[in-house]
Scaffold this motif. Structure first.
Motif, mmCIF file in Angstrom:
data_model
loop_
_atom_site.group_PDB
_atom_site.id
_atom_site.type_symbol
_atom_site.label_atom_id
_atom_site.label_comp_id
_atom_site.label_asym_id
_atom_site.label_seq_id
_atom_site.Cartn_x
_atom_site.Cartn_y
_atom_site.Cartn_z
ATOM 1 N N LEU A 87 47.218 51.060 23.727
ATOM 2 C CA LEU A 87 47.580 50.165 24.662
ATOM 3 C C LEU A 87 49.126 50.531 24.978
ATOM 4 N N LEU A 92 53.290 53.933 27.464
ATOM 5 C CA LEU A 92 54.647 55.001 27.488
ATOM 6 C C LEU A 92 54.160 56.378 28.006
ATOM 7 N N GLY A 146 47.461 58.760 29.437
ATOM 8 C CA GLY A 146 48.081 57.692 29.468
ATOM 9 C C GLY A 146 47.098 56.575 30.305
ATOM 10 N N GLY A 192 45.593 53.898 27.740
ATOM 11 C CA GLY A 192 46.043 52.480 28.155
ATOM 12 C C GLY A 192 44.878 51.771 28.594
ATOM 13 N N GLY A 193 43.859 52.560 29.368
ATOM 14 C CA GLY A 193 42.787 51.675 29.888
ATOM 15 C C GLY A 193 41.957 51.229 28.660
ATOM 16 N N VAL A 212 43.541 48.037 27.156
ATOM 17 C CA VAL A 212 43.318 46.718 27.825
ATOM 18 C C VAL A 212 41.649 46.578 27.888
#
Lengths: 251, 66
Positions: free
Chosen positions: A70, A75, A199, A203-204, A207
């Motif tokens: 995450l 970032l 990213g 990131g996905g 979450v």
């Protein structure tokens, strides 16, 4: 597949930053002596290598993988968007293309005034070479670190950076001039797209998204963001023609 | 204290750079993705997140100094 993309992204991001660092090192070498320039550059590279090799295993060992993905994803997403935005502005003519020859000339002019003792270390030159290589390299170190930690493939991500630094450094040493023919904006454009894709993917996952296409999603995201970026360049160019925008200076 | 401010500014410049819109938008897109996942629509989140990223990029180009 994602391994090859990871290697390619690490290689291209490192190549771009190394060209910028090389410009600074060459300017210092020509004005303050090669011993000063190479000492500063080599120490900066060693410091960066130390940071990556010390922080990498610590990150993997002590930070839970979902939290890591995450933070790293967020970032990388922000980094990628910054690279992409700058590349789109340059490709569409709203921002001037970076000119390594010009950066080199201005660096030489600024450094030429000081005293030169070519057989000893000149501390002004050393600090400039060290700082230039360290700061340009920090972004690369960050990418290598985050790619390695998120994918669990430190070797692959570090190899990309290692080869890029080696190739650019050898080319610079051979011609003793900045590599102004390198299509820097095109590479930045591609790296921006790839960082944004990685990213989004990591990131996905951080979450809680389970991508339906698995690792193949990264390639789909690269294609999607590439198409969007191309459309944005076209749209901005069209708007420029209508409004007659001027180029702005850029670093 | 001055060193701490300088250290903080360095990392702000390093991460946020010259567009706070991109930093806020990138984080916002991920938060949106999280909310959609938490609402029980993980499939929808796979579309919402990339779209949020595209909206962020477009906004970053529209407000380059934001």
């Amino acid at each position: 597949m994602s391994g090859a993309l990871l290697l390619l992204t690490s290689f291209m991001a490192s190549a771009v930053e190394t060209v910028e660092a090389l410009t600074i090192v060459l300017a210092v070498g020509l004005t303050r002596g090669w011993r000063t320039a190479t000492t500063g550059a080599v120490l900066a590279v060693l410091t960066l290598a130390l940071v990556v090799s010390a922080l990498g295993p610590l990150l993997v060992q002590y930070v839970p993988i979902d939290a890591l993905r995450l933070v790293v994803g967020a970032l990388l997403l922000i980094f990628g968007l910054q690279w992409l935005r700058k590349a789109i502005l340059r490709a569409s003519g709203l921002k001037a293309l970076r000119d390594e020859e010009e950066a080199f000339r201005s660096g030489v002019a600024q450094l030429a005034g000081g005293p030169t003792h070519r057989n000893t270390i000149d501390w002004t030159g050393f600090v400039i070479a060290f700082k230039g290589v360290f700061l340009e390299g920090l972004e690369v170190a960050f990418i290598v670190l985050t790619f390695g930690a998120s994918s669990g493939r430190f070797g692959l991500s570090a190899s990309g950076a290692f080869f890029a630094v080696g190739i650019v450094a050898l080319a610079g040493a051979a011609i003793h001039r900045p590599l102004s023919r390198m299509p820097e904006n095109t590479i930045k454009f591609m790296v921006g797209i790839m960082l944004t894709a990685f990213g989004t993917f990591w990131g996905g996952e951080g979450v809680g998204i389970e991508w339906a296409a698995g690792d193949f999603t990264i390639l789909l995201l690269v294609l999607f963001y590439g198409a969007v970026a191309g459309l944005l360049v076209t749209a901005i160019k069209r708007r420029n023609v209508h409004q007659g925008h001027q180029l702005g200076d850029s670093p | 204290m001055r060193w701490l401010v300088g250290f903080g500014r360095f990392w702000y410049d390093f991460i946020v750079g010259d567009s706070a819109v991109l930093a806020a938008g990138g984080a916002g897109a991920l938060i949106l993705g999280l909310l959609v996942v938490e609402a029980g629509s993980p499939v929808l989140a796979q579309v919402v997140l990339p779209l949020g990223v595209v909206v962020t990029l477009t906004a970053g180009l529209r407000y380059p100094r934001g």
